[in-house]
Scaffold this motif. Sequence first.
Motif, PDB file in Angstrom:
ATOM      1  N   ARG B 374       0.841  -1.381   0.174  1.00  0.00           N
ATOM      2  CA  ARG B 374       0.028   0.008  -0.002  1.00  0.00           C
ATOM      3  C   ARG B 374       0.828   1.227   0.104  1.00  0.00           C
ATOM      4  O   ARG B 374       0.592   2.137  -1.028  1.00  0.00           O
ATOM      5  N   ILE B 375       1.866   1.271   0.868  1.00  0.00           N
ATOM      6  CA  ILE B 375       2.707   2.500   0.920  1.00  0.00           C
ATOM      7  C   ILE B 375       3.407   2.735  -0.415  1.00  0.00           C
ATOM      8  O   ILE B 375       3.611   3.628  -0.867  1.00  0.00           O
ATOM      9  N   LEU B 376       4.121   1.735  -0.843  1.00  0.00           N
ATOM     10  CA  LEU B 376       4.669   1.661  -2.255  1.00  0.00           C
ATOM     11  C   LEU B 376       3.909   2.548  -3.260  1.00  0.00           C
ATOM     12  O   LEU B 376       4.255   3.213  -3.781  1.00  0.00           O
ATOM     13  N   TRP B 377       2.724   1.889  -3.366  1.00  0.00           N
ATOM     14  CA  TRP B 377       1.710   2.386  -4.452  1.00  0.00           C
ATOM     15  C   TRP B 377       1.353   3.660  -4.141  1.00  0.00           C
ATOM     16  O   TRP B 377       1.061   4.523  -4.963  1.00  0.00           O
ATOM     17  N   GLU B 378       1.065   4.142  -2.755  1.00  0.00           N
ATOM     18  CA  GLU B 378       0.693   5.542  -2.436  1.00  0.00           C
ATOM     19  C   GLU B 378       1.757   6.520  -2.809  1.00  0.00           C
ATOM     20  O   GLU B 378       1.495   7.592  -3.603  1.00  0.00           O
ATOM     21  N   GLU B 379       3.088   6.045  -2.691  1.00  0.00           N
ATOM     22  CA  GLU B 379       4.191   6.969  -2.869  1.00  0.00           C
ATOM     23  C   GLU B 379       4.656   6.759  -4.449  1.00  0.00           C
ATOM     24  O   GLU B 379       4.914   8.028  -5.006  1.00  0.00           O
ATOM     25  N   VAL B 380       4.338   5.882  -5.153  1.00  0.00           N
ATOM     26  CA  VAL B 380       4.544   5.787  -6.692  1.00  0.00           C
ATOM     27  C   VAL B 380       3.565   6.790  -7.159  1.00  0.00           C
ATOM     28  O   VAL B 380       4.126   7.388  -8.096  1.00  0.00           O
TER      29      VAL B 380
END
Lengths: 106, 414
Positions: B374-380
């Motif tokens: 989730r964090i990866l995709w939020e930041e991407v």
Amino acid sequence: MPKITFIEHDGTQHTVDAEVGKTVMQAAMDNLVPGIDADCGGECSCATCHVMVNADWTGTVGGPNEAEDSMLDLNPERAANSRLSCQMTVSDDLDGLIVDLPEFQF
Amino acid sequence: MSEAPTLDMADFDPQDLALEDIDVSQRSIWIHDKKMAFFERLRDEAPVHYCKDSEYGPYWSVTRYKDIMEIDGNWQDFSSEPAITILEPEEDFPLPMFIAMDPPVHDEQRKTVQGSVAPANLKLMEETIRSRTQRVLDDLPIGEQFDWVDRVSIELTTQMLATLFDFPFEDRRKLTRWSDVATADEESGIVESEEARQAELYECLEYFTRLWHEREEQGERSDLVSMLAQGEATKNMTPQEYLGNLILLIVGGNDTTRNSMTGGVWALNQNPGEYAKLRNNPGVIPNMVSEIIRWQTPLAHMRRIANKDYVLDGQTIKAGDKVIMWYLSGNRDERSIDRPNEFIIDRDKARQHLSFGFGVHRCMGNRLAEMQLRILWEEVQKRFHMVEVIGEPKLVPSNFVHGYTEMQVVLHPH
């Protein structure tokens, strides 16, 4: 229909009409109560429909069955009044039941 | 092994083979990405299928969602001992680990470490994970081709593991290597021989034994090594058992999330309509994360041994038989999942998938994995209009780890 109250970790209350014969988990899902995931769909295989039974109700509801107990046991946040709501069947005896939801599902 | 020459599955359309000749464990159909058509045939015509001979000996394949749930939830009749993959453990190199033990020992050992990745602890880790993810993404080249697997997926999962073990940060790529070596065999190209594999795993044990000795006297700490060194159920483990459990935690936290981090980018590239949905509504990310984990199914199977004769879909599995639950197939079963071959980021009931397994062996790190993704995709999404895949990713040549060794991408900022 029996009424069941789910209390979220932040105190938000949801009182829903529950159909006799369905499970407490299904009553929550049917009424879009947040905080229950039910990843396995009610097979007692994921422990993501965890609830804590209100102290006034633990006697009526009773404790977990054997399979439920082994799933609950994996959760470090298990409490003495923990149950899996997919293993609790709604009946007229449960009219007025109150359960607390954990901050997180396992 | 039979005397007849073995058919190479990759040379055939699955419809052209007799059911009894199908062997879905054969590496060639995994290398050439032909396994899905074989699983479809088994689901339709032989959902509980016996393969009488294979590289791994005879085994049953269970390929439908509901049948897999039935077996996974039944540890009394289906044992996880002595191993949980189709490959038989080396007789002179046993690796006991709690995922490959039945209750009650399984429960005691698992409980020792479960707290480290339980939701309450994850809340404390969220900010660390986010700032690391930001740093990794901010260091990536813009408009220039690079390997997403190496620079993002491996880097983020390895940093996470190093934190959970409180492992010396500068040495963290050793964890990546040990994870790859642990699931490798001679044909994988990762190690030269079984002896070389074992030698590397002994280096892993040696390194971690130093950490164990440092920590067994250090008072209460929340890293996994301290938990194992101080836990009642684990402090008297043999070295081989310590190594087994380390490998479980390393592979469990590494090979899995890594491949979902890559698989999500690949799935969105193949489904531009879904990528557009994501751009228009980043709120869909938590649901998309579950869909990515289903679509990828980073561990393709788990194995059990029947404790007694058991009838499933009219077939009698005999006591002692090896049973492979193909999670990858169950997650494509249209009897349980609507339009299963499509990647739909706002799918209804996306959490209902087999990738974490079910029952007492259900993935311990599921919530951590979901949070990392989730964090990866939020930041991407904050940074890039598109992570564009160049060519096709390279697949891990394995019927267990379902993932990627390399995926070239180019970043397009907003």
